[in-house]
Design an enzyme around this catalytic site. Structure first.
Site, PDB file in Angstrom:
ATOM      1  N   HIS A  48      39.131  40.682  47.463  1.00  0.00           N
ATOM      2  CA  HIS A  48      38.564  41.763  48.270  1.00  0.00           C
ATOM      3  C   HIS A  48      38.105  41.301  49.652  1.00  0.00           C
ATOM      4  O   HIS A  48      37.451  42.061  50.364  1.00  0.00           O
ATOM      5  CB  HIS A  48      37.394  42.412  47.526  1.00  0.00           C
ATOM      6  CG  HIS A  48      37.822  43.189  46.317  1.00  0.00           C
ATOM      7  ND1 HIS A  48      38.706  44.240  46.369  1.00  0.00           N
ATOM      8  CD2 HIS A  48      37.479  43.062  45.008  1.00  0.00           C
ATOM      9  CE1 HIS A  48      38.901  44.730  45.158  1.00  0.00           C
ATOM     10  NE2 HIS A  48      38.168  44.024  44.305  1.00  0.00           N
ATOM     11  N   ARG A  73      38.898  32.894  43.870  1.00  0.00           N
ATOM     12  CA  ARG A  73      39.431  34.088  43.203  1.00  0.00           C
ATOM     13  C   ARG A  73      40.686  34.525  43.943  1.00  0.00           C
ATOM     14  O   ARG A  73      40.653  34.843  45.131  1.00  0.00           O
ATOM     15  CB  ARG A  73      38.420  35.228  43.181  1.00  0.00           C
ATOM     16  CG  ARG A  73      39.012  36.487  42.526  1.00  0.00           C
ATOM     17  CD  ARG A  73      37.973  37.504  42.124  1.00  0.00           C
ATOM     18  NE  ARG A  73      37.452  38.268  43.253  1.00  0.00           N
ATOM     19  CZ  ARG A  73      36.726  39.384  43.109  1.00  0.00           C
ATOM     20  NH1 ARG A  73      36.440  39.841  41.889  1.00  0.00           N
ATOM     21  NH2 ARG A  73      36.253  40.012  44.173  1.00  0.00           N
ATOM     22  N   ASP A  87      47.682  23.351  44.282  1.00  0.00           N
ATOM     23  CA  ASP A  87      48.236  22.281  45.104  1.00  0.00           C
ATOM     24  C   ASP A  87      47.413  22.014  46.358  1.00  0.00           C
ATOM     25  O   ASP A  87      47.434  20.894  46.882  1.00  0.00           O
ATOM     26  CB  ASP A  87      49.690  22.584  45.478  1.00  0.00           C
ATOM     27  CG  ASP A  87      50.659  22.323  44.329  1.00  0.00           C
ATOM     28  OD1 ASP A  87      50.216  21.819  43.286  1.00  0.00           O
ATOM     29  OD2 ASP A  87      51.857  22.638  44.475  1.00  0.00           O
ATOM     30  N   GLU A 152      37.472  43.346  33.438  1.00  0.00           N
ATOM     31  CA  GLU A 152      36.735  44.361  34.183  1.00  0.00           C
ATOM     32  C   GLU A 152      37.182  45.784  33.876  1.00  0.00           C
ATOM     33  O   GLU A 152      36.971  46.698  34.692  1.00  0.00           O
ATOM     34  CB  GLU A 152      36.832  44.074  35.677  1.00  0.00           C
ATOM     35  CG  GLU A 152      38.220  43.725  36.158  1.00  0.00           C
ATOM     36  CD  GLU A 152      38.215  43.143  37.562  1.00  0.00           C
ATOM     37  OE1 GLU A 152      37.305  43.454  38.344  1.00  0.00           O
ATOM     38  OE2 GLU A 152      39.147  42.386  37.876  1.00  0.00           O
ATOM     39  N   ASP A 178      34.093  47.333  38.525  1.00  0.00           N
ATOM     40  CA  ASP A 178      35.304  47.959  37.997  1.00  0.00           C
ATOM     41  C   ASP A 178      35.101  48.469  36.579  1.00  0.00           C
ATOM     42  O   ASP A 178      35.623  49.524  36.208  1.00  0.00           O
ATOM     43  CB  ASP A 178      36.469  46.967  38.038  1.00  0.00           C
ATOM     44  CG  ASP A 178      37.034  46.800  39.432  1.00  0.00           C
ATOM     45  OD1 ASP A 178      37.823  47.660  39.860  1.00  0.00           O
ATOM     46  OD2 ASP A 178      36.679  45.818  40.108  1.00  0.00           O
TER      47      ASP A 178
END
Length: 259
Positions: A48, A73, A87, A152, A178
């Site tokens: 977000h 996230r 990586d 969520e 959510d």
């Protein structure tokens, strides 16, 4: 030389509560300020917040130089996104909107090298192995990756017990915003029915030997989640903190001139 120890994952395994902060301002300079605050972990939000791989990398560098552990996230749990994040040196990933056992199994595979998983063996080119300087990276990296599933919605909660049986899942984060929307309480994450559902999920996660996580800015709920056994708890968001402070500053400034 083995892969660097994931101190956040080790603390969760010991059952030590880790207190964190959400970072959505998507800037390494701001991340550096946050990383000096003393949180156990900070989350670099790619879902977000306007982050891409390079901005996540710049914040990873900054946070990894501090005592706070960076959790990344991703926008979604795509295998190629996970591969790139690992990586560039992320060791702890939070994957949003996990809804099915098949999806969770794919995520576990994506963070492990063959034969256990499907992660592409190319880290010698990347920052995670210090560009090949960590000779034993490929054989030791798996043990230091922390995979956190974000549940969520009601579909995810229905699969929660199966998620908790998976070897390779270190924790489950419950997303109040959510979840409350999916339950019919959009904008009211503190509705009693939502709280009851979250409390039940935290208890189930804890009892299964996994780490329960949550983000809430409500102090009373923060404490009750910790009392239930939540072990990675985010208590603030940099966007909220700055927005509230700067609005108050503007209000105070206008008050000086009499409105």
């Amino acid at each position: 030389m083995p892969a660097p120890q994931n101190t956040f994952k080790a603390a969760l395994k010991r059952g030590e509560a880790q207190m964190g902060c959400w970072m959505g301002l998507a800037d390494a300079y701001v991340a550096e300020i946050t990383a000096t605050a003393g949180f156990d972990w900070v989350l670099i939000d790619g879902e977000h917040a306007p982050n891409d791989l390079r901005s996540i990398l710049s914040q990873l560098r900054t946070v990894q130089a501090s005592s706070s552990h960076p959790v990344v996230r991703l926008p979604v749990g795509e295998t190629w996104m996970i591969k790139q994040a690992l990586d560039i040196g992320a060791q702890s990933l939070l994957i949003p909107m996990v809804e099915s056992l098949a999806q969770a199994e794919d995520l576990v595979a994506a963070v492990h090298y063959p034969p256990k998983g499907t992660r592409g063996v190319g880290a010698a080119l990347g920052r995670a192995s210090r560009f090949g300087a960590i000779e034993d990276y490929a054989t030791t990296a798996d043990a230091q990756i922390c995979l956190l599933l974000q549940v969520e919605n009601l579909a995810g909660l229905a699969e929660l017990d199966d998620f908790l049986k998976l070897d390779g899942v270190d924790g489950v984060f419950i997303g109040p915003a959510d979840l409350s929307a999916d339950m019919g309480f959009l904008g009211n994450a503190m509705h009693p029915k939502v709280i009851e559902t979250i409390n039940d999920a935290i208890t189930r996660i804890k009892n299964a030997g996994k780490a329960p996580g949550i983000l809430t800015t409500d102090p009373a709920f923060q404490k009750s989640c910790l009392d239930l056994g939540a072990s990675f708890v985010a208590t603030d968001v940099d966007v909220f903190r700055f927005a509230n402070a700067i609005r108050q500053a503007a209000s105070d400034a206008k008050a000086l001139r009499g409105g």
